[in-house]
Design a protein around this motif. Structure first.
Motif, PDB file in Angstrom:
ATOM      1  N   ASP A   1      15.284   0.318 -23.489  1.00 26.62           N
ATOM      2  CA  ASP A   1      14.137   1.001 -24.083  1.00 26.62           C
ATOM      3  C   ASP A   1      12.833   0.325 -23.664  1.00 26.62           C
ATOM      4  OD1 ASP A   1      13.768   3.274 -25.562  1.00 26.62           O
ATOM      5  OD2 ASP A   1      14.735   2.493 -27.354  1.00 26.62           O
TER       6      ASP A   1
ATOM      7  N   VAL B   1      12.110   1.160 -19.916  1.00 26.19           N
ATOM      8  CA  VAL B   1      11.792   2.582 -19.723  1.00 26.19           C
ATOM      9  C   VAL B   1      10.393   2.857 -20.306  1.00 26.19           C
ATOM     10  CG1 VAL B   1      12.397   4.924 -20.461  1.00 26.19           C
ATOM     11  CG2 VAL B   1      14.173   3.389 -19.602  1.00 26.19           C
ATOM     12  N   ARG B   2      10.161   2.340 -21.496  1.00 26.11           N
ATOM     13  CA  ARG B   2       8.907   2.559 -22.197  1.00 26.11           C
ATOM     14  C   ARG B   2       7.712   1.915 -21.484  1.00 26.11           C
ATOM     15  NH1 ARG B   2       7.877   4.063 -27.799  1.00 26.11           N
ATOM     16  NH2 ARG B   2       5.658   4.479 -27.631  1.00 26.11           N
TER      17      ARG B   2
ATOM     18  N   SER C   1       7.506   0.758 -18.358  1.00 29.20           N
ATOM     19  CA  SER C   1       7.236   1.213 -16.996  1.00 29.20           C
ATOM     20  C   SER C   1       6.567   2.587 -17.016  1.00 29.20           C
ATOM     21  CB  SER C   1       8.505   1.217 -16.142  1.00 29.20           C
ATOM     22  OG  SER C   1       9.406   2.190 -16.606  1.00 29.20           O
ATOM     23  N   ALA C   2       6.907   3.416 -18.023  1.00 28.52           N
ATOM     24  CA  ALA C   2       6.268   4.729 -18.135  1.00 28.52           C
ATOM     25  C   ALA C   2       4.779   4.579 -18.456  1.00 28.52           C
ATOM     26  CB  ALA C   2       6.952   5.568 -19.211  1.00 28.52           C
ATOM     27  N   GLU C   3       4.474   3.612 -19.318  1.00 31.06           N
ATOM     28  CA  GLU C   3       3.072   3.355 -19.669  1.00 31.06           C
ATOM     29  C   GLU C   3       2.312   2.761 -18.493  1.00 31.06           C
ATOM     30  OE1 GLU C   3       1.561   1.200 -23.493  1.00 31.06           O
ATOM     31  OE2 GLU C   3       3.689   0.832 -23.305  1.00 31.06           O
ATOM     32  N   ALA C   4       3.017   1.939 -17.725  1.00 32.52           N
ATOM     33  CA  ALA C   4       2.357   1.108 -16.713  1.00 32.52           C
ATOM     34  C   ALA C   4       2.057   1.851 -15.418  1.00 32.52           C
ATOM     35  CB  ALA C   4       3.215  -0.131 -16.424  1.00 32.52           C
ATOM     36  N   THR C   5       2.353   3.165 -15.367  1.00 32.10           N
ATOM     37  CA  THR C   5       2.037   3.902 -14.142  1.00 32.10           C
ATOM     38  C   THR C   5       0.517   4.000 -13.944  1.00 32.10           C
ATOM     39  OG1 THR C   5       2.142   6.021 -15.299  1.00 32.10           O
ATOM     40  CG2 THR C   5       4.162   5.280 -14.230  1.00 32.10           C
ATOM     41  N   THR C   6      -0.251   3.920 -15.030  1.00 32.12           N
ATOM     42  CA  THR C   6      -1.720   3.899 -14.894  1.00 32.12           C
ATOM     43  C   THR C   6      -2.123   2.565 -14.268  1.00 32.12           C
ATOM     44  OG1 THR C   6      -1.442   4.301 -17.271  1.00 32.12           O
ATOM     45  CG2 THR C   6      -3.526   4.977 -16.289  1.00 32.12           C
TER      46      THR C   6
ATOM     47  N   HIS D   1       1.010  -3.001 -14.642  1.00 35.50           N
ATOM     48  CA  HIS D   1       1.113  -2.132 -13.457  1.00 35.50           C
ATOM     49  C   HIS D   1       1.561  -2.921 -12.213  1.00 35.50           C
ATOM     50  CE1 HIS D   1       0.391   1.401 -10.986  1.00 35.50           C
ATOM     51  NE2 HIS D   1      -0.190   0.600 -10.112  1.00 35.50           N
TER      52      HIS D   1
ATOM     53  N   PHE E   1       5.274  -4.026 -12.385  1.00 33.52           N
ATOM     54  CA  PHE E   1       6.302  -3.022 -12.085  1.00 33.52           C
ATOM     55  C   PHE E   1       6.268  -2.601 -10.618  1.00 33.52           C
ATOM     56  CE2 PHE E   1       6.660  -2.581 -16.702  1.00 33.52           C
ATOM     57  CZ  PHE E   1       8.042  -2.558 -16.818  1.00 33.52           C
ATOM     58  N   THR E   2       5.074  -2.538 -10.037  1.00 33.15           N
ATOM     59  CA  THR E   2       4.988  -2.218  -8.607  1.00 33.15           C
ATOM     60  C   THR E   2       5.756  -3.274  -7.805  1.00 33.15           C
ATOM     61  OG1 THR E   2       2.781  -1.331  -9.039  1.00 33.15           O
ATOM     62  CG2 THR E   2       3.381  -1.650  -6.737  1.00 33.15           C
TER      63      THR E   2
ATOM     64  N   ASP F   1      17.654   3.623 -12.728  1.00 29.88           N
ATOM     65  CA  ASP F   1      16.583   3.976 -13.671  1.00 29.88           C
ATOM     66  C   ASP F   1      16.839   5.312 -14.356  1.00 29.88           C
ATOM     67  OD1 ASP F   1      14.981   1.829 -13.331  1.00 29.88           O
ATOM     68  OD2 ASP F   1      13.420   2.856 -12.205  1.00 29.88           O
TER      69      ASP F   1
END
Lengths: 222, 222
Positions: A117, A120-121, A123-128, A134, A137-138, A179
């Motif tokens: 969780d 997933v949570r 990395s979804a936020e960190a796309t900005t 950010h 995760f990159t 993923d």
């Protein structure tokens, strides 16, 4: 999930006093849970402090701000990942150890829904691009793809890979599959992540590779 | 991404006055952007109203609360998905239309990063059972897996599938791959989602299936 060599578990002389280290560990665990549940943006220092039964000031004594705490949570995860992967890459296996490590990791992950969780949570936020995780995760994706491609290339040189398999493309595929399975599994626990990963890995291997995969054994713990 | 038949685009007699419909559409677009950027939890009715240059009360006249607006955003996405898929399932193709639709959808998705962000972000949030979109995502995954498995089973009956391919397992695999590629691609635009999906689909097909896949053409628009 990474194919790097491990840098070693902290020894007896790790920094800080035992009590401070214990407290830091407790805060990191509480933050991990809180970030997993509320995301980084939704989490508050106060909630995390409350979960540890310390004051906000007490928490800030160990971690200067929420960003520093996030960094500590991610570093702790990476440390655990490396430790988990270390035995798989301890001996020469022509990449097979890493592939087994990936499949076993998928099995292990189904035991730790909170951590899945979290990833997933976050990395979804960190796309900005301006999210504090950010760059993390990159880099993490690049490192995982590189490590996986490296292992697949070693398997290819040993004659383990199917002739039509492309290490770089397959590394993207395996990383995405891991993923995506997690995302689905969080909604439906019947998804068998390890069986799916195993099937995908075996689909890349020729007969001798499949045999090496099945025969692979972890070295006995030291 | 779904293999259902389309229920048809709204006709001339769709409910509401044209002006109200336009305004609703505008609000839904603004909410889609806002949810994608801030998640559902982080989004506010006021920010969305501001983006549409209307008052908070003006927005609440069209959508009673944030949950209703979320439902409208997701329904709009489903409607667009169905419309996009309709031509792929218009003729008999023994499941090949759905498989081509999935690959083409991956290509289309790389043109709409905002929508991908929305889905990655919302589905990550919605893993908690009390999130208002939890049931939506649980159902959506089931529907996508069922539609894909159904198409793969049809392809198997037509002799298009490799003998060792398992429709139900492969449906989980393709669904996970699509999601995982999106998550990676949001950090690295060089990931070629369509090429990866195409490779995975072709890996399931035998020679006649691969030929049918390449020969598939969409019916001319009515």
């Amino acid at each position: 999930m990474s194919a790097e060599t491990v840098s070693g578990a902290p020894g007896k002389h790790a920094r800080g006093y035992p009590k401070g280290r214990l407290r830091r560990g407790e805060i990191i665990r509480a933050a991990t849970e809180n970030f997993a549940q509320n995301g980084f943006t939704g989490a508050t220092i106060l909630d995390i402090a409350n979960a540890c039964r310390i004051t906000r000031a007490g928490l800030l004594h160990h971690f200067a701000d929420k960003e520093t705490l996030l960094r500590a949570v991610l570093e702790e995860r990476d440390r655990e990942d490396r430790a988990r992967f270390a035995p798989y890459v301890a001996g020469p296996s022509h990449g097979i150890g890493v592939l087994r490590g990936i499949v076993d990791l998928a099995g292990h992950n189904s035991q730790v829904p909170g951590l899945i969780d979290l990833f997933v949570r976050l990395s979804a936020e960190a796309t900005t691009p301006d999210h504090p995780a950010h760059a993390y995760f990159t880099d993490r994706y690049r490192r995982i793809r590189r490590g996986t491609a490296h292992a697949l290339a070693a398997a290819a040189r040993a004659g383990y890979l199917r002739e039509d398999a492309d290490p770089a493309g397959a590394a993207v595929h395996l990383t995405a599959l891991m993923d995506g399975l997690q995302a689905q599994w969080l909604f439906d626990a019947e998804i068998d992540m390890a069986a799916q990963m195993r099937h995908a890995v075996l689909g890349l291997l020729g007969p001798t590779g499949a045999r090496a995969f099945d025969d692979f054994t972890l070295p006995p713990p030291e």
